[in-house]
Design an enzyme around this catalytic site. Structure first.
Site: not given
Ligand code: 13P
Length: 339
Positions: A177, A219
């Site tokens: 992420e 992400k």
């Protein structure tokens, strides 16, 4: 060694019509969220709120995985069942946030670097015992005057890659992420430029650390104008800017891109995802969601810390989960909000 297990986890997490619920707010963040509805952040309140979310009827129809905070991984339901097992019983894969948060990067005012690599392999082995099959590490990139520095992008990319490699060695699927924040008044082009550089640097680092792209998920942020930019963008503009950027930087071997919501309104996060899934050009990756606030905000408001509101809160969560499931399939329309 664990490639079959990771392949299975990836297949479950990227299942059509499903996305991920991020319920991994750290102690400080959940306190802030609870405060917005006048609820004290006690261990019991956190436990019962998260049990309410995870036991929403048929949540598994829309949600493939839930990211947990360490405390939740060890908590039990009212009936005495470990919360990761409660999720597994709904057909949902339990995951775990493993980073220790972002701290100021020395000599680079305004930039941050995520902590948590020390002892990570040992911690992961313990989380795996408790049922976690995937993990998440969040890097935070701030856009500002002279920000981010190249060094901040590199340091964060390197930590993400080291984390991902450690996860895969243990058979845990890493969610990578890198979040470019939407704070600021910059235009969408600035976000596109920074996001492109960040993703390019992250995938170089993943390659150097021999991370198997087939067994990870990304992400990222969507490409958006800054929150305070007077020129906001339509869902179609967001989808186009985001997909142009991602096609340049994210290899086709990556099975899924699960966007974060990052402070977008619930409806905007859903509409933007839908626009990506109805974009004229076909994409090589699953385009899905891994929302925290955009799934939980209405549920939290409905709950307000009161047991009597439990069902209303679950219905509020299920509504957002259902609409984002529709968006993941490109079948969402604004008129569905009324239902
Ligand atoms: P938001 O969707 O609220 O940004 O949270 C997702 C997340 O997990 C951030 O790390």
């Amino acid at each position: 060694m664990f490639s079959q297990a990771m392949e299975r986890t990836v297949a479950e997490l990227t299942a059509p019509a499903k996305g991920i619920l991020a319920a991994d707010e750290s102690a400080g963040t959940i306190e802030k969220r609870f405060k917005s509805v006048d609820v004290a952040s006690t261990e019991e309140n956190r436990r019962s709120y998260r049990e309410l979310l995870f036991t929403a009827p048929k949540l598994g129809d829309y949600i493939s995985g839930v990211i947990l905070f360490e405390e939740t991984l060890k908590q039990k339901s009212e009936a005495g069942i470990a919360l990761p097992q409660v999720l597994a019983a709904q057909g949902i894969v339990p995951g775990i946030k493993v980073d220790k948060g972002a701290q100021a990067l020395a000599n680079f005012p305004g930039d941050k670097a995520t902590q948590g690599l020390q002892g990570l392999a040992e911690r992961l082995a313990g989380y795996k015992e408790l049922g976690a099959r995937f993990a998440k590490w969040r890097a935070v990139i701030t856009i500002g005057d002279g920000l981010p520095s190249t060094r901040a992008i590199e340091v964060n990319a390197d930590s993400l890659a080291r984390y991902a490699a450690i996860c895969q060695e243990l058979g845990i699927v890493p969610i990578v992420e890198p979040e470019v924040l939407m704070d600021g008044n910059h235009g969408i082009e600035r976000c596109a430029g920074v996001t492109e550089e960040v993703l390019e640097t992250v995938f170089h680092a993943l390659h150097r650390h021999r991370v198997q792209l087939e067994y990870m998920l990304l992400k990222p942020n969507m490409v958006l104008p800054g929150k305070d930019c007077p020129q906001q963008a339509t869902a179609e503009e967001v989808a186009a800017a985001t997909l142009i950027c991602f096609r340049r930087t994210v290899p086709a071997a990556v099975p899924g891109i699960h966007f974060l919501s990052g402070g977008q309104s619930d409806e905007a996060a859903t509409a933007n995802l839908n626009a990506m899934n109805t974009y004229a050009q076909k994409q090589p990756w699953a385009l899905s969601f891994s929302y925290g606030r955009a799934l939980q905000a209405p549920a939290l408001k409905a709950w307000h810390g009161m047991a009597a509101n439990r069902e209303a809160a679950q219905q509020a969560l299920l509504k957002r989960a259902r609409l984002n499931s529709a968006a993941r399939q490109g079948k969402y329309t604004a008129s569905m909000e009324a239902g």
